[in-house]
Structures are given as C-alpha cells and as structure tokens.
Scaffold this motif. Sequence first.
Motif, PDB file in Angstrom:
ATOM      1  N   ALA A   1      17.053  39.667  50.351  1.00 33.90           N
ATOM      2  CA  ALA A   1      17.394  38.697  51.389  1.00 33.90           C
ATOM      3  C   ALA A   1      16.589  39.005  52.650  1.00 33.90           C
ATOM      4  O   ALA A   1      16.584  40.140  53.134  1.00 33.90           O
ATOM      5  CB  ALA A   1      18.882  38.746  51.691  1.00 33.90           C
ATOM      6  N   ILE A   2      15.924  37.987  53.187  1.00 35.96           N
ATOM      7  CA  ILE A   2      15.062  38.117  54.364  1.00 35.96           C
ATOM      8  C   ILE A   2      15.637  37.255  55.488  1.00 35.96           C
ATOM      9  O   ILE A   2      16.079  36.124  55.253  1.00 35.96           O
ATOM     10  CB  ILE A   2      13.610  37.669  54.056  1.00 35.96           C
TER      11      ILE A   2
ATOM     12  N   ARG B   1      19.057  31.737  48.875  1.00 36.09           N
ATOM     13  CA  ARG B   1      18.376  31.513  47.597  1.00 36.09           C
ATOM     14  C   ARG B   1      16.877  31.763  47.706  1.00 36.09           C
ATOM     15  O   ARG B   1      16.331  31.901  48.792  1.00 36.09           O
ATOM     16  CB  ARG B   1      18.637  30.079  47.138  1.00 36.09           C
ATOM     17  N   ALA B   2      16.235  31.826  46.537  1.00 37.38           N
ATOM     18  CA  ALA B   2      14.794  32.067  46.490  1.00 37.38           C
ATOM     19  C   ALA B   2      13.995  30.781  46.377  1.00 37.38           C
ATOM     20  O   ALA B   2      12.764  30.814  46.443  1.00 37.38           O
ATOM     21  CB  ALA B   2      14.459  32.979  45.299  1.00 37.38           C
TER      22      ALA B   2
ATOM     23  N   ILE C   1       9.530  27.840  50.162  1.00 37.20           N
ATOM     24  CA  ILE C   1       9.224  29.208  49.771  1.00 37.20           C
ATOM     25  C   ILE C   1       8.144  29.159  48.695  1.00 37.20           C
ATOM     26  O   ILE C   1       8.309  28.514  47.650  1.00 37.20           O
ATOM     27  CB  ILE C   1      10.482  29.916  49.252  1.00 37.20           C
ATOM     28  N   VAL C   2       7.029  29.814  48.971  1.00 41.06           N
ATOM     29  CA  VAL C   2       5.880  29.807  48.052  1.00 41.06           C
ATOM     30  C   VAL C   2       5.553  31.255  47.705  1.00 41.06           C
ATOM     31  O   VAL C   2       5.183  32.054  48.573  1.00 41.06           O
ATOM     32  CB  VAL C   2       4.660  29.129  48.687  1.00 41.06           C
ATOM     33  N   ASP C   3       5.695  31.597  46.447  1.00 41.78           N
ATOM     34  CA  ASP C   3       5.389  32.962  45.990  1.00 41.78           C
ATOM     35  C   ASP C   3       6.109  34.015  46.839  1.00 41.78           C
ATOM     36  O   ASP C   3       5.540  35.064  47.177  1.00 41.78           O
ATOM     37  CB  ASP C   3       3.877  33.218  46.006  1.00 41.78           C
TER      38      ASP C   3
ATOM     39  N   LEU D   1      17.099  32.216  56.548  1.00 41.97           N
ATOM     40  CA  LEU D   1      17.333  33.212  55.506  1.00 41.97           C
ATOM     41  C   LEU D   1      16.786  32.701  54.183  1.00 41.97           C
ATOM     42  O   LEU D   1      16.888  31.514  53.871  1.00 41.97           O
ATOM     43  CB  LEU D   1      18.826  33.512  55.376  1.00 41.97           C
ATOM     44  N   TYR D   2      16.217  33.611  53.409  1.00 43.15           N
ATOM     45  CA  TYR D   2      15.724  33.253  52.083  1.00 43.15           C
ATOM     46  C   TYR D   2      15.557  34.539  51.279  1.00 43.15           C
ATOM     47  O   TYR D   2      15.731  35.651  51.807  1.00 43.15           O
ATOM     48  CB  TYR D   2      14.398  32.493  52.174  1.00 43.15           C
TER      49      TYR D   2
END
Length: 382
Positions: free
Chosen positions: A59-60, A35-36, A78-80, A51-52
Amino acid sequence: MRRRAFFSCADSIASALMSFLLNAWYVAAFAHEVRADVPFSRTLLGRPVVLYRDAEQRAIALDDRCAHRFAPLSQGRIVDGVLECPYHGLRFSANGQCVHNPHGDGRVPAGAKVRAYPSLERYGAIWFWPGDPARADAALLPSFPFVDPAANVTHDGYLHTRAHYQLSADNLLDLSHFQFLHPDTLGSEAIARGDVQSGSLDDIVWVRRSAYDEALQPFVAQGFGIPPGTRVDRWMDVRWTPPGLLSIVVGVTAAGMPREAGLIAPSAHWLTPETERTTHYFFAFGLPKEMGDAARGLVRYAVEGLMKPFECEDLPMLEAQQKNLGDHDFWAMQPALLPIDAGAIRARRVMERLIAAEQGTAPAPVRTIAITPVAGTSQAVA
C-alpha cells in the motif's frame, strides 16, 4: 459528605479547534479499499492523499497532487505499479519520484516529486504517518490483535462524521449515553446505577463501566446468546491511545457471576481527522477463526446492527454539538463536567500536551473546573 473531584483544563481562547498531532499513526483506509488497479483518494488531516498498491501489492500513500500542474493523481491510472497523472501522463513511483516523462526527450525535472507518506498494513487497515518520516516506527502502532485477519474473522464499518474527531473520542470514552441516546438498542437504566472508573498509564486512558442485574435490550442479548428476560451483569472497558485509537471490550455474564464466566465482544474504533470539523470513523469487530461460521455471523451482526444507532443517533448528536460549538474553543465554552467525563478529559489533556510538545509551544494556561458528583459512581482519579 460528598467529595468533589477537580480537574485542571486548558482555557485557551486563541483557537476554536486543536491542531493535529502529526507524528502518529492514523488509519487512512481499510485494506480492502486500496487496490492495485485503481487509485483511491481520501482527505486526511486536511490534506488530499491518494492510495494504491504497487506491483508488489504494498500500500502506497502519496499527496494527491501532481508536481507538474497540481492535477489530482487519484483521477489517473496505475501502470506497472506506478501512478500516472491523468493530465500529462507523468508517472510517480512509491517514493513519490517521477520516473516517466512522456514529453520531449523524456528528461525528468529535479522538482518532479510528490510527498510520499510512510505507510503500513496491519489489523485489516492501511495506516499512514503524516509527520516526520524519520520518526515513523511500526512499533509505535497500538496493538489490536482481535481484528488481525490472520487469526480472526473480522467485519468492519465506516462512518463520516461532520464533527471534530475529539468529540467522537469523548463519545466513545463515555458510554453512559447508551441509556439516553440508544434506549432501544444498547442502553438500560442499569447503566446509571452501575459503577464507572477511569485512569491513565502514560498516554493511555482507560474507562471501565459496569452495570449489574440488567435486562439487556434484545439486540445486545441476541448478540451474546442470552435468553430473553435473563438478568445479567455487563461491563464495558474502553482503552484510548493517541491520537484517537480506541478498543472497546463488552462483556456479559449471569448476574452475580465473575467476569471470567462471561462472554466478551471486542471491537476497534479508529478516528482519523478529515478536516478540523469532520472525521473518518473506522470500526471493526473480530472473533477467533476457531469459532467458524458462528464468528462470521456474530461480527457481521455486530457491525450491521450498530450501524443504525451509530448513524441515526450518535452522528446527529455529534454534528449538533459541533454546530453549537462553532468556532469556539471547547474549554472557552466552560462545559459543566461530571465524573463520567473523566476519561474524555484525560484524553484531551494528553492530546493538548503532545501537540504542544510537537509544535514546541508552551501548554495553554489552565484553570480548575469542579466536577459535580453523581450518585452511583465511583471515580479513580490519577
């Protein structure tokens, strides 16, 4: 006079378990798990990975370890579209480079970078490449079009297995165990009376099993819409591609009818090592969207129905095998082999060869093991 089939098998006693093949695609997670808004962690091939999704929803996959004090980045936020360490607030971009240092004058140390893994999203899963990034090629990913969510209704399942991933591959390449391990759900006596063939093409291994004039268990019959008591022919075609990516197509037709007259149920089975002794088992079913609500019901029925025999029968057996193997090498234990093991043997050979080539080592010494014939089997040996 019965013929005996012979296979050359690695006879290594140096290591109890194979090393991992690194230059290959592995499933890291299902797409819906990543997810983001919150990072997701999973141990893959012995390494913690986070993973994000970034701001573009890509997907990273990064090492789950901050370059500063080694804190788990998965506990951050997760920021920006970048990942912030929970310990001191350093932020890392998709390529693993630190892009924000909230301390002092804000300069970023040259070594403030974590490993980023090539990744891609396909067939409802996030795939990652743990080897040389320069060799990561999306074209090397085997095809599983029947679980492509763009064209199919899909449903997936996940199980954590406390056994080496090759034991899971052995299990899927030899579905003769249905008769004995799953007698009330998947198996029947017709399986042992049927035919089994196996072979290989390059690094791809296939096993084809057919059962004739079979009375299906209610679970299987209902999934195919077969009336109770109907005699059928069933086939189970398995394809294995390294490092542990399998497709299984099960088909059913009225007894004596050609395959073309039957119904099929394709599924994907993806094995990713967690450690040397544990495995992530991802599986998914898919049917064409044109089938509408019927497809949605059938794929859900398949996954939810198989979860119980997989979890309550397959997993305990695999874990018991692993316990008995302990730290011993598989071949050093001198397994007694049958023709039904041919596909699994071929897959193990392929993995041993690929790993040896990747590591630049000579293949292990081999010895010849006789395979005892079993009545009712026909064996195509490459």
